[in-house]
Design a protein around this motif. Structure first.
Motif, PDB file in Angstrom:
ATOM      1  N   GLY A  41      44.682 -17.382 -38.819  1.00 19.37           N
ATOM      2  CA  GLY A  41      44.003 -16.403 -39.667  1.00 19.37           C
ATOM      3  C   GLY A  41      42.594 -16.846 -40.040  1.00 19.37           C
ATOM      4  N   LEU A  42      42.436 -18.116 -40.361  1.00 19.11           N
ATOM      5  CA  LEU A  42      41.111 -18.643 -40.691  1.00 19.11           C
ATOM      6  C   LEU A  42      40.169 -18.540 -39.492  1.00 19.11           C
ATOM      7  N   LEU A  43      40.633 -18.952 -38.322  1.00 20.61           N
ATOM      8  CA  LEU A  43      39.786 -18.891 -37.129  1.00 20.61           C
ATOM      9  C   LEU A  43      39.481 -17.446 -36.741  1.00 20.61           C
ATOM     10  N   GLU A  44      40.453 -16.554 -36.911  1.00 21.35           N
ATOM     11  CA  GLU A  44      40.207 -15.142 -36.623  1.00 21.35           C
ATOM     12  C   GLU A  44      39.091 -14.608 -37.527  1.00 21.35           C
ATOM     13  N   ARG A  45      39.151 -14.930 -38.815  1.00 22.52           N
ATOM     14  CA  ARG A  45      38.111 -14.450 -39.738  1.00 22.52           C
ATOM     15  C   ARG A  45      36.741 -15.008 -39.348  1.00 22.52           C
ATOM     16  N   LEU A  46      36.684 -16.283 -38.978  1.00 18.92           N
ATOM     17  CA  LEU A  46      35.417 -16.880 -38.546  1.00 18.92           C
ATOM     18  C   LEU A  46      34.878 -16.184 -37.298  1.00 18.92           C
ATOM     19  N   LEU A  47      35.755 -15.940 -36.336  1.00 17.28           N
ATOM     20  CA  LEU A  47      35.324 -15.312 -35.093  1.00 17.28           C
ATOM     21  C   LEU A  47      34.850 -13.875 -35.324  1.00 17.28           C
ATOM     22  N   VAL A  48      35.605 -13.114 -36.098  1.00 20.78           N
ATOM     23  CA  VAL A  48      35.212 -11.722 -36.379  1.00 20.78           C
ATOM     24  C   VAL A  48      33.880 -11.694 -37.125  1.00 20.78           C
ATOM     25  N   ALA A  49      33.714 -12.585 -38.105  1.00 22.99           N
ATOM     26  CA  ALA A  49      32.435 -12.661 -38.825  1.00 22.99           C
ATOM     27  C   ALA A  49      31.295 -13.060 -37.894  1.00 22.99           C
ATOM     28  N   GLY A  50      31.615 -13.804 -36.831  1.00 25.67           N
ATOM     29  CA  GLY A  50      30.618 -14.209 -35.851  1.00 25.67           C
ATOM     30  C   GLY A  50      30.354 -13.147 -34.793  1.00 25.67           C
ATOM     31  N   GLY A  51      31.034 -12.003 -34.892  1.00 24.01           N
ATOM     32  CA  GLY A  51      30.777 -10.898 -33.977  1.00 24.01           C
ATOM     33  C   GLY A  51      31.707 -10.826 -32.774  1.00 24.01           C
ATOM     34  N   TYR A  52      32.804 -11.551 -32.796  1.00 20.10           N
ATOM     35  CA  TYR A  52      33.743 -11.572 -31.676  1.00 20.10           C
ATOM     36  C   TYR A  52      34.958 -10.698 -31.949  1.00 20.10           C
ATOM     37  N   ALA A  53      35.577 -10.217 -30.898  1.00 18.21           N
ATOM     38  CA  ALA A  53      36.881  -9.567 -30.981  1.00 18.21           C
ATOM     39  C   ALA A  53      37.911 -10.628 -30.621  1.00 18.21           C
ATOM     40  N   VAL A  54      39.008 -10.691 -31.369  1.00 19.29           N
ATOM     41  CA  VAL A  54      40.013 -11.723 -31.168  1.00 19.29           C
ATOM     42  C   VAL A  54      41.257 -11.116 -30.533  1.00 19.29           C
ATOM     43  N   VAL A  55      41.738 -11.766 -29.484  1.00 22.52           N
ATOM     44  CA  VAL A  55      42.980 -11.396 -28.825  1.00 22.52           C
ATOM     45  C   VAL A  55      43.973 -12.511 -29.132  1.00 22.52           C
ATOM     46  N   ASP A  56      45.150 -12.166 -29.656  1.00 25.83           N
ATOM     47  CA  ASP A  56      46.178 -13.152 -29.992  1.00 25.83           C
ATOM     48  C   ASP A  56      46.857 -13.602 -28.706  1.00 25.83           C
ATOM     49  N   GLY A  57      46.703 -14.887 -28.386  1.00 23.52           N
ATOM     50  CA  GLY A  57      47.278 -15.425 -27.162  1.00 23.52           C
ATOM     51  C   GLY A  57      48.749 -15.752 -27.245  1.00 23.52           C
ATOM     52  N   GLY A  58      49.333 -15.744 -28.429  1.00 25.99           N
ATOM     53  CA  GLY A  58      50.759 -16.053 -28.551  1.00 25.99           C
ATOM     54  C   GLY A  58      51.062 -17.443 -28.033  1.00 25.99           C
ATOM     55  N   ILE A  83      44.786 -19.075 -29.222  1.00 34.88           N
ATOM     56  CA  ILE A  83      46.166 -19.580 -29.220  1.00 34.88           C
ATOM     57  C   ILE A  83      46.246 -20.661 -30.284  1.00 34.88           C
ATOM     58  N   VAL A  84      46.876 -20.326 -31.403  1.00 31.85           N
ATOM     59  CA  VAL A  84      47.013 -21.267 -32.514  1.00 31.85           C
ATOM     60  C   VAL A  84      48.405 -21.093 -33.082  1.00 31.85           C
ATOM     61  N   LYS A  85      49.192 -22.154 -33.039  1.00 35.51           N
ATOM     62  CA  LYS A  85      50.584 -22.095 -33.510  1.00 35.51           C
ATOM     63  C   LYS A  85      50.671 -21.933 -35.024  1.00 35.51           C
ATOM     64  N   ASP A  86      49.815 -22.624 -35.765  1.00 36.27           N
ATOM     65  CA  ASP A  86      49.794 -22.557 -37.227  1.00 36.27           C
ATOM     66  C   ASP A  86      49.139 -21.227 -37.632  1.00 36.27           C
ATOM     67  N   ARG A  87      49.921 -20.300 -38.154  1.00 33.17           N
ATOM     68  CA  ARG A  87      49.415 -18.948 -38.439  1.00 33.17           C
ATOM     69  C   ARG A  87      48.349 -18.951 -39.534  1.00 33.17           C
ATOM     70  N   ARG A  88      48.401 -19.903 -40.454  1.00 34.15           N
ATOM     71  CA  ARG A  88      47.350 -19.990 -41.469  1.00 34.15           C
ATOM     72  C   ARG A  88      46.010 -20.351 -40.820  1.00 34.15           C
ATOM     73  N   LEU A  89      46.050 -21.334 -39.927  1.00 30.06           N
ATOM     74  CA  LEU A  89      44.845 -21.704 -39.194  1.00 30.06           C
ATOM     75  C   LEU A  89      44.393 -20.563 -38.292  1.00 30.06           C
TER      76      LEU A  89
END
Length: 134
Positions: free
Chosen positions: A23-40, A15-21
């Protein structure tokens, strides 16, 4: 299939309101082997926890309108089905925000700005313990 099997990445609700942030956290998590669910928004998150099944960790920066972060944390902690879900809060670098998040029951607080490696370290630590949570 369980979220902690070798073929299925551990899921992190983000859950991150700033969409730029976001996207950055999503890329970090995916690179770390996680699946990301957008919490809205916070309200969306509560519904997602019911509909989407188990997640290993909730990472929350800002929820947006409708339900503030502290109220979301308190509501999750009161819920018998999700009360043990590990929560990593990403507040601004303000001691009052940190104290409020901790009082609301989060497991870890990582104030912004933070280093990506520190973020992933906290995620790894919390998600390992919460892979079966939900």
């Amino acid at each position: 299939m369980s979220s902690d099997t070798p073929d299925t990445p551990v899921r992190v609700l983000l859950i991150v309101k700033d969409r730029r942030l976001w996207g950055l956290l999503e890329r970090l998590l995916v690179a770390g082997g996680y699946a990301v669910v957008d919490g809205g928004s916070g309200r969306d998150t509560l519904g997602l926890l019911e509909r989407e099944g188990p997640v290993a960790l909730l990472v929350c920066e800002r929820t947006g309108p409708g339900l503030d972060e502290v109220a979301l944390f308190e509501e999750i902690r009161r819920d018998p089905g999700h009360g043990s879900l590990p929560i990593l809060a990403l507040p601004p670098a303000d001691p009052e925000c940190t104290v409020q998040a901790l009082k609301a029951g989060v497991d870890e607080v990582l104030a912004k700005p933070f280093h990506p490696a520190e973020f992933l370290d906290r995620v790894h630590r919390l998600a390992r313990g919460g892979a079966a949570a939900g």
